[in-house]
Scaffold this active site. Structure first.
Site, PDB file in Angstrom:
ATOM      1  N   TRP A  69       0.806  -1.230   0.000  1.00  0.00           N
ATOM      2  CA  TRP A  69       0.000   0.000   0.000  1.00  0.00           C
ATOM      3  C   TRP A  69       0.834   1.272   0.000  1.00  0.00           C
ATOM      4  O   TRP A  69       0.295   2.354  -0.223  1.00  0.00           O
ATOM      5  CB  TRP A  69      -0.904   0.022   1.240  1.00  0.00           C
ATOM      6  CG  TRP A  69      -0.180  -0.317   2.506  1.00  0.00           C
ATOM      7  CD1 TRP A  69      -0.140  -1.539   3.122  1.00  0.00           C
ATOM      8  CD2 TRP A  69       0.655   0.546   3.292  1.00  0.00           C
ATOM      9  NE1 TRP A  69       0.669  -1.488   4.242  1.00  0.00           N
ATOM     10  CE2 TRP A  69       1.162  -0.222   4.366  1.00  0.00           C
ATOM     11  CE3 TRP A  69       1.006   1.891   3.195  1.00  0.00           C
ATOM     12  CZ2 TRP A  69       2.005   0.308   5.331  1.00  0.00           C
ATOM     13  CZ3 TRP A  69       1.863   2.433   4.153  1.00  0.00           C
ATOM     14  CH2 TRP A  69       2.353   1.642   5.208  1.00  0.00           C
ATOM     15  N   LYS A 125      -2.887  -7.865  -7.635  1.00  0.00           N
ATOM     16  CA  LYS A 125      -3.576  -8.066  -6.367  1.00  0.00           C
ATOM     17  C   LYS A 125      -3.056  -6.987  -5.428  1.00  0.00           C
ATOM     18  O   LYS A 125      -1.967  -7.095  -4.866  1.00  0.00           O
ATOM     19  CB  LYS A 125      -3.291  -9.464  -5.813  1.00  0.00           C
ATOM     20  CG  LYS A 125      -4.066  -9.796  -4.523  1.00  0.00           C
ATOM     21  CD  LYS A 125      -3.303  -9.347  -3.309  1.00  0.00           C
ATOM     22  CE  LYS A 125      -4.052  -9.684  -2.027  1.00  0.00           C
ATOM     23  NZ  LYS A 125      -4.052  -8.585  -1.059  1.00  0.00           N
ATOM     24  N   ALA A 137      -2.899  -4.258  -2.092  1.00  0.00           N
ATOM     25  CA  ALA A 137      -3.219  -4.294  -0.670  1.00  0.00           C
ATOM     26  C   ALA A 137      -4.665  -3.845  -0.493  1.00  0.00           C
ATOM     27  O   ALA A 137      -5.122  -2.910  -1.165  1.00  0.00           O
ATOM     28  CB  ALA A 137      -2.283  -3.377   0.105  1.00  0.00           C
ATOM     29  N   SER A 178       6.104  -7.746   3.003  1.00  0.00           N
ATOM     30  CA  SER A 178       6.830  -8.187   4.188  1.00  0.00           C
ATOM     31  C   SER A 178       7.560  -9.495   3.913  1.00  0.00           C
ATOM     32  O   SER A 178       7.267 -10.221   2.955  1.00  0.00           O
ATOM     33  CB  SER A 178       5.851  -8.382   5.346  1.00  0.00           C
ATOM     34  OG  SER A 178       4.986  -9.486   5.080  1.00  0.00           O
ATOM     35  N   GLU A 221      10.688  -8.379  -3.513  1.00  0.00           N
ATOM     36  CA  GLU A 221      11.280  -7.160  -2.939  1.00  0.00           C
ATOM     37  C   GLU A 221      10.614  -6.983  -1.592  1.00  0.00           C
ATOM     38  O   GLU A 221       9.471  -6.560  -1.498  1.00  0.00           O
ATOM     39  CB  GLU A 221      11.042  -5.957  -3.858  1.00  0.00           C
ATOM     40  CG  GLU A 221      11.998  -4.794  -3.561  1.00  0.00           C
ATOM     41  CD  GLU A 221      11.373  -3.684  -2.755  1.00  0.00           C
ATOM     42  OE1 GLU A 221      11.324  -3.821  -1.512  1.00  0.00           O
ATOM     43  OE2 GLU A 221      10.932  -2.689  -3.339  1.00  0.00           O
ATOM     44  N   CYS A 265      10.467   0.842   2.193  1.00  0.00           N
ATOM     45  CA  CYS A 265      11.387  -0.290   2.333  1.00  0.00           C
ATOM     46  C   CYS A 265      12.825   0.205   2.276  1.00  0.00           C
ATOM     47  O   CYS A 265      13.634  -0.118   3.141  1.00  0.00           O
ATOM     48  CB  CYS A 265      11.133  -1.325   1.240  1.00  0.00           C
ATOM     49  SG  CYS A 265       9.512  -2.109   1.331  1.00  0.00           S
TER      50      CYS A 265
END
Length: 461
Positions: free
Chosen positions: A136, A160, A162, A213, A234, A268
Site C-alpha cells: 500500500w 492483487k 493491498a 513483508s 522485494e 522499504c
C-alpha cells in the site's frame, strides 16, 4: 501471509478514521474470470508490434498526468500520503513510462552470441500473465514500476493490491483503460489468500512478483516454488545510513531527513539505522534532532505537510511497541516516542539514540517515522554494523572522499549503496535486495528481462 477472516476489505481514511469503502474479496469464480481475461489479453499482446507497445506507454504517461490530482488525493485518503508527495509519485510514474518507451525496446532486441559464424542468438520472449502482489505504501509507483516493463516485454499483468488501497488500484486501472490498454492486459483482482494461491497454482499464470513483508514474501515464494514458477521478491529492509567523519554534515542531515521521513517513514528503502562515526556523532545528532522538530506535521491534504498519519492503526500500534521495547533495552529518547493525541492515526516523529546491535530497532524493521542513531568507532565498525542485519535492500554512505566511499560500498551487503544521497529508486538502475530483502530485480534492463524467456536459437548449416 496472514489469514483474512472477513469477506470484505475495508478502506479507512487514516486522517479521520472514517470508512471510505468496503470491497468484497473475489470469489473463486472471480479469480478464474480475471485469469481468463489476462490470458486472453496475453495471447493477442505477445505478438503485438513493439511500436504499438511504445505508443501505449506514452498514452499511459499522458493519462497519469491528466489524472494526477485525483490519484494523489486517492492516495491521501486511503493511506495518508501527503498530497505533495502523491503528486510527485504520479509524475515519477509518468516519467517511468516515457523512459521505458525510449530505452526499453533496445533491451529486448535479439542479442548475438560469441558462437562463430553467427550461428546462435538469444531472443527475449514474453512468459505470459504475471501475478503481482503489491503493498500500500506506493500504490502508483510500486505497481507501475513492475507493470510497465512486464507489459512492454509482451506479458499481461494481474494486480492483487493491498486491501486498504483498492481505490487507488481501480482508479489506476481506469486510467490505463482510458489510455487504450487492451482489456485484461492490466487487470485488478481483490483476492484473499486463497485467491492468491488459486492464481499461483493456475497454469495460466507464468510468474509472480511480490513487494511486501518477509512473511508474505516467504509464503508466496513457497507457493510459487511448489508450482515451479519464477518469482521476484522485494521485501523488507533496515537500511544503514552511514555518516563518516569527513562527511558534509549539513548535507547528511538533509539526506537523512528525506531518507527516513518521506512517506511518513513507510518505505522499504529508507534510512532506518543511522550509523555515525563517533567524531561527528554529537554534531550530527544535534542538527538531525533540530531538523526533525522542524518538520510540518498535519493534514496530508494540505500542501507543505511533511508528516501525515500512518496508513493503518495496527501498524502504528506495532511501531509504538517496537519503540517502547527499544527504550526498555537501554536506548535514549531524543524526541517523539508516542502516539499523537486527537483525530487521526498519527505517530510523533521519533529519534532514538544509544541504539546498539541486538536492540529491537536495530534488529527489526521499523516501518514508520522513527530513526535510530548508532555510534560507530570508525568506518570499518560502521560497515560491520551495517552488515549485521538479516536484511540487505539499500543503504547510504556519506563521505567527501568518494573514491574511498566506493571501495567501502563494495563491502556493504545490500542490493544498492548510494554515496552522498539517500536511497531511492530510478528506472535507469535496478532495485532489489539480498538476504531476507528478497531476490530478483526491478527497473532498468534487469527488471525488463526478469519476466522473459531468454531463448537460444542455434542454426547448424
Amino acid at each position: 501471509m496472514t489469514n483474512i477472516s472477513s469477506a470484505v476489505a475495508v478502506s479507512r481514511n487514516p486522517t479521520t478514521g472514517e470508512v471510505i469503502a468496503r470491497y468484497p474479496f473475489a470469489s473463486s469464480a472471480d479469480v478464474s474470470e480475471a485469469l481468463a481475461q489476462t490470458h486472453t489479453a496475453f495471447q493477442a499482446w505477445r505478438s503485438s508490434a513493439m511500436s504499438q507497445r511504445v505508443t501505449q506507454l506514452h498514452h499511459i504517461a499522458a493519462g497519469l498526468r491528466q489524472q494526477a490530482q485525483a490519484l494523489a488525493e486517492m492516495m491521501t485518503r486511503e493511506m495518508g500520503k501527503p498530497v505533495d508527495q502523491g503528486l510527485a509519485e504520479v509524475e515519477k510514474s509518468a516519467k517511468l513510462c516515457e523512459w521505458y518507451g525510449e530505452h526499453g525496446p533496445a533491451f529486448l532486441e535479439r542479442e548475438p552470441t560469441l558462437v562463430e559464424g553467427n550461428k546462435a542468438f538469444v531472443d527475449y520472449l514474453p512468459l505470459g500473465p504475471v501475478l503481482s502482489v503489491m503493498p500500500w505504501n506506493f500504490p502508483v509507483w510500486q505497481v507501475l514500476r513492475g507493470a510497465i516493463p512486464i507489459m512492454l516485454a509482451g506479458n499481461s499483468y494481474l494486480l492483487k493490491p493491498a486491501p486498504n488501497v483498492m481505490g487507488c488500484a481501480l482508479l489506476l486501472q481506469e486510467i490505463l483503460t482510458a489510455a487504450g490498454v487492451p482489456q485484461g492486459l492490466f487487470a485488478v483482482v481483490n483476492a484473499d489468500n486463497d485467491g492468491v494461491a488459486q492464481a499461483i497454482n493456475d497454469k495460466r499464470i507464468a510468474a509472480v512478483t511480490v513487494t511486501g513483508s518477509v512473511r508474505a514474501g516467504g509464503a508466496i515464494a513457497a507457493l510459487s516454488g511448489a508450482a515451479i514458477k519464477k518469482c521476484v521478491l522485494e521485501l523488507g529492509g533496515s537500511d544503514a545510513f552511514i555518516v563518516l567523519a569527513d562527511a558534509d554534515i549539513d548535507a547528511a542531515v538533509k539526506g537523512a531527513i528525506a531518507g527516513r521521513f518521506m512517506n511518513n517513514g513507510q518505505l522499504c528503502i529508507s534510512a532506518k539505522r543511522i550509523i555515525v562515526e563517533a567524531a561527528v556523532f554529537e554534531q550530527f545528532s544535534e542538527k538531525f534532532v533540530s531538523a526533525v522538530k522542524a518538520m510540518k506535521i498535519g493534514d496530508p491534504r494540505e500542501s507543505g505537510t511533511w508528516i501525515g498519519p500512518m496508513a493503518r492503526y495496527d501498524l502504528r500500534d506495532e511501531l509504538d511497541a517496537q519503540v517502547q521495547a527499544t527504550l526498555k533495552e537501554g536506548a535514549t529518547l531524543l524526541v517523539g516516542g508516542h502516539v499523537l493525541p486527537g483525530e487521526g492515526n498519527y505517530y510523533a516523529p521519533t529519534v532514538l539514540s544509544d541504539v546498539k546491535p541486538g536492540m529491537t530497532s536495530f534488529v527489526q524493521e521499523l516501518f514508520g517515522p522513527v530513526a535510530s542513531l548508532i555510534v560507530a568507532d570508525d568506518a570499518d565498525h560502521a560497515v560491520s554494523m551495517a552488515n549485521d542485519s538479516e536484511f540487505g535492500l539499500g543503504g547510504s554512505l556519506w563521505s567527501r572522499d568518494v573514491a574511498r566511499a566506493r571501495q567501502l560500498a563494495s563491502r556493504i551487503e545490500t542490493g544498492g549503496v548510494f554515496i552522498n544521497s539517500p536511497s531511492f529508486s530510478d528506472p535507469r538502475v535496478p532495485i532489489g535486495g539480498v538476504k531476507k530483502s528478497g531476490f530478483g530485480r526491478e527497473l532498468s534492463h534487469f527488471g525488463l528481462r526478469e519476466f522473459t524467456n531468454a531463448q537460444t536459437v542455434w542454426t547448424e548449416s
